[in-house]
Design a protein around this motif. Structure first.
Motif, PDB file in Angstrom:
ATOM      1  N   LYS A 145       0.843  -1.193   0.000  1.00  0.00           N
ATOM      2  CA  LYS A 145       0.000   0.000   0.000  1.00  0.00           C
ATOM      3  C   LYS A 145       0.879   1.245   0.000  1.00  0.00           C
ATOM      4  O   LYS A 145       1.866   1.344   0.715  1.00  0.00           O
ATOM      5  CB  LYS A 145      -0.900  -0.007   1.241  1.00  0.00           C
ATOM      6  CG  LYS A 145      -1.855   1.141   1.275  1.00  0.00           C
ATOM      7  CD  LYS A 145      -2.765   1.048   2.490  1.00  0.00           C
ATOM      8  CE  LYS A 145      -3.714   2.221   2.473  1.00  0.00           C
ATOM      9  NZ  LYS A 145      -3.564   3.082   3.611  1.00  0.00           N
ATOM     10  N   GLU A 187      -0.481   8.137   1.772  1.00  0.00           N
ATOM     11  CA  GLU A 187      -0.725   9.471   1.232  1.00  0.00           C
ATOM     12  C   GLU A 187       0.562  10.306   1.290  1.00  0.00           C
ATOM     13  O   GLU A 187       0.812  11.132   0.417  1.00  0.00           O
ATOM     14  CB  GLU A 187      -1.860  10.170   1.990  1.00  0.00           C
ATOM     15  CG  GLU A 187      -3.245   9.805   1.489  1.00  0.00           C
ATOM     16  CD  GLU A 187      -3.591   8.327   1.652  1.00  0.00           C
ATOM     17  OE1 GLU A 187      -3.275   7.744   2.704  1.00  0.00           O
ATOM     18  OE2 GLU A 187      -4.166   7.763   0.706  1.00  0.00           O
ATOM     19  N   LYS A 232       2.571   9.370  -1.708  1.00  0.00           N
ATOM     20  CA  LYS A 232       1.905   9.930  -2.900  1.00  0.00           C
ATOM     21  C   LYS A 232       2.195  11.421  -3.026  1.00  0.00           C
ATOM     22  O   LYS A 232       2.513  11.915  -4.111  1.00  0.00           O
ATOM     23  CB  LYS A 232       0.404   9.684  -2.833  1.00  0.00           C
ATOM     24  CG  LYS A 232       0.018   8.228  -2.936  1.00  0.00           C
ATOM     25  CD  LYS A 232      -1.449   8.031  -2.621  1.00  0.00           C
ATOM     26  CE  LYS A 232      -1.762   6.563  -2.471  1.00  0.00           C
ATOM     27  NZ  LYS A 232      -3.108   6.328  -1.960  1.00  0.00           N
ATOM     28  N   TYR A 254      -5.850  12.316  -3.923  1.00  0.00           N
ATOM     29  CA  TYR A 254      -5.314  11.000  -3.611  1.00  0.00           C
ATOM     30  C   TYR A 254      -6.273   9.895  -4.011  1.00  0.00           C
ATOM     31  O   TYR A 254      -7.456   9.944  -3.686  1.00  0.00           O
ATOM     32  CB  TYR A 254      -5.026  10.900  -2.107  1.00  0.00           C
ATOM     33  CG  TYR A 254      -4.073  11.975  -1.647  1.00  0.00           C
ATOM     34  CD1 TYR A 254      -2.702  11.801  -1.756  1.00  0.00           C
ATOM     35  CD2 TYR A 254      -4.555  13.180  -1.146  1.00  0.00           C
ATOM     36  CE1 TYR A 254      -1.820  12.786  -1.359  1.00  0.00           C
ATOM     37  CE2 TYR A 254      -3.682  14.177  -0.740  1.00  0.00           C
ATOM     38  CZ  TYR A 254      -2.318  13.979  -0.854  1.00  0.00           C
ATOM     39  OH  TYR A 254      -1.450  14.963  -0.463  1.00  0.00           O
ATOM     40  N   GLY A 255      -5.739   8.903  -4.725  1.00  0.00           N
ATOM     41  CA  GLY A 255      -6.486   7.699  -5.060  1.00  0.00           C
ATOM     42  C   GLY A 255      -5.917   6.527  -4.273  1.00  0.00           C
ATOM     43  O   GLY A 255      -4.974   6.689  -3.486  1.00  0.00           O
ATOM     44  N   LEU A 256      -6.450   5.352  -4.519  1.00  0.00           N
ATOM     45  CA  LEU A 256      -5.982   4.166  -3.803  1.00  0.00           C
ATOM     46  C   LEU A 256      -4.523   3.873  -4.124  1.00  0.00           C
ATOM     47  O   LEU A 256      -3.694   3.726  -3.223  1.00  0.00           O
ATOM     48  CB  LEU A 256      -6.865   2.956  -4.157  1.00  0.00           C
ATOM     49  CG  LEU A 256      -6.509   1.652  -3.451  1.00  0.00           C
ATOM     50  CD1 LEU A 256      -6.688   1.792  -1.937  1.00  0.00           C
ATOM     51  CD2 LEU A 256      -7.385   0.522  -3.984  1.00  0.00           C
ATOM     52  N   ASP A 257      -4.184   3.805  -5.404  1.00  0.00           N
ATOM     53  CA  ASP A 257      -2.812   3.548  -5.842  1.00  0.00           C
ATOM     54  C   ASP A 257      -2.355   4.616  -6.830  1.00  0.00           C
ATOM     55  O   ASP A 257      -1.622   4.336  -7.777  1.00  0.00           O
ATOM     56  CB  ASP A 257      -2.715   2.163  -6.499  1.00  0.00           C
ATOM     57  CG  ASP A 257      -2.978   1.053  -5.507  1.00  0.00           C
ATOM     58  OD1 ASP A 257      -2.375   1.064  -4.428  1.00  0.00           O
ATOM     59  OD2 ASP A 257      -3.819   0.186  -5.812  1.00  0.00           O
ATOM     60  N   ASP A 293      -0.199   6.906 -11.664  1.00  0.00           N
ATOM     61  CA  ASP A 293      -0.346   5.600 -11.041  1.00  0.00           C
ATOM     62  C   ASP A 293       0.978   5.228 -10.396  1.00  0.00           C
ATOM     63  O   ASP A 293       2.048   5.442 -10.977  1.00  0.00           O
ATOM     64  CB  ASP A 293      -0.735   4.535 -12.069  1.00  0.00           C
ATOM     65  CG  ASP A 293      -2.141   4.737 -12.611  1.00  0.00           C
ATOM     66  OD1 ASP A 293      -2.971   5.356 -11.913  1.00  0.00           O
ATOM     67  OD2 ASP A 293      -2.412   4.292 -13.738  1.00  0.00           O
TER      68      ASP A 293
END
Length: 133
Positions: free
Chosen positions: A2, A5, A8, A76-79, A105
């Protein structure tokens, strides 16, 4: 694995600050070697850029055209992480003024794919043309 954030945000800032400051080593540190960047339209910059060198070349071309990049938001997205931007530039009577979403991505702590979404595809087709830079 995972991606947090925090990671990211760090990757988004490395990409953006690399672009703004022409710090290609900083940008490269956020990218995988085989990263891809797609951009819509038929302009000089449109289509796929495949590999870190091609992505950096595209980023450098954006700067060569005088594009000013204003960050509106990091999303922010999941991945993934997305940059909501407002890009502007001018050349003679030609004005570039568009909203941009760049979706990055992420895998294993690096950007593996970049997809650009534009508010004015025809605007980039007119602005980014051969023989200008």
């Amino acid at each position: 694995m995972k991606t947090t954030e925090e990671i990211k945000e760090q990757l988004a800032n490395k990409f953006l600050n690399g672009l703004r400051n022409r710090d290609w080593d900083l940008m490269r540190s956020a990218l995988t070697d085989d990263v891809t960047w797609t951009l819509p339209g038929t302009s000089l910059l449109s289509g796929p850029a495949i590999g870190a060198d091609a992505v950096i070349k595209r980023a450098n071309q954006l700067r060569d055209f005088g594009v000013m990049v204003k960050l509106n938001h990091i999303l922010y997205g999941l991945d993934s992480v997305a940059l909501s931007l407002h890009n502007t530039a001018s050349r003679g009577d030609l004005i570039l003024d568009e909203y941009v979403a760049i979706v990055c991505d992420i895998s294993d702590g690096k950007i593996v794919r970049i997809v650009t979404h534009l508010s004015d595809v025809e605007g980039i087709n007119r602005f980014f043309v051969e023989g200008v830079i």
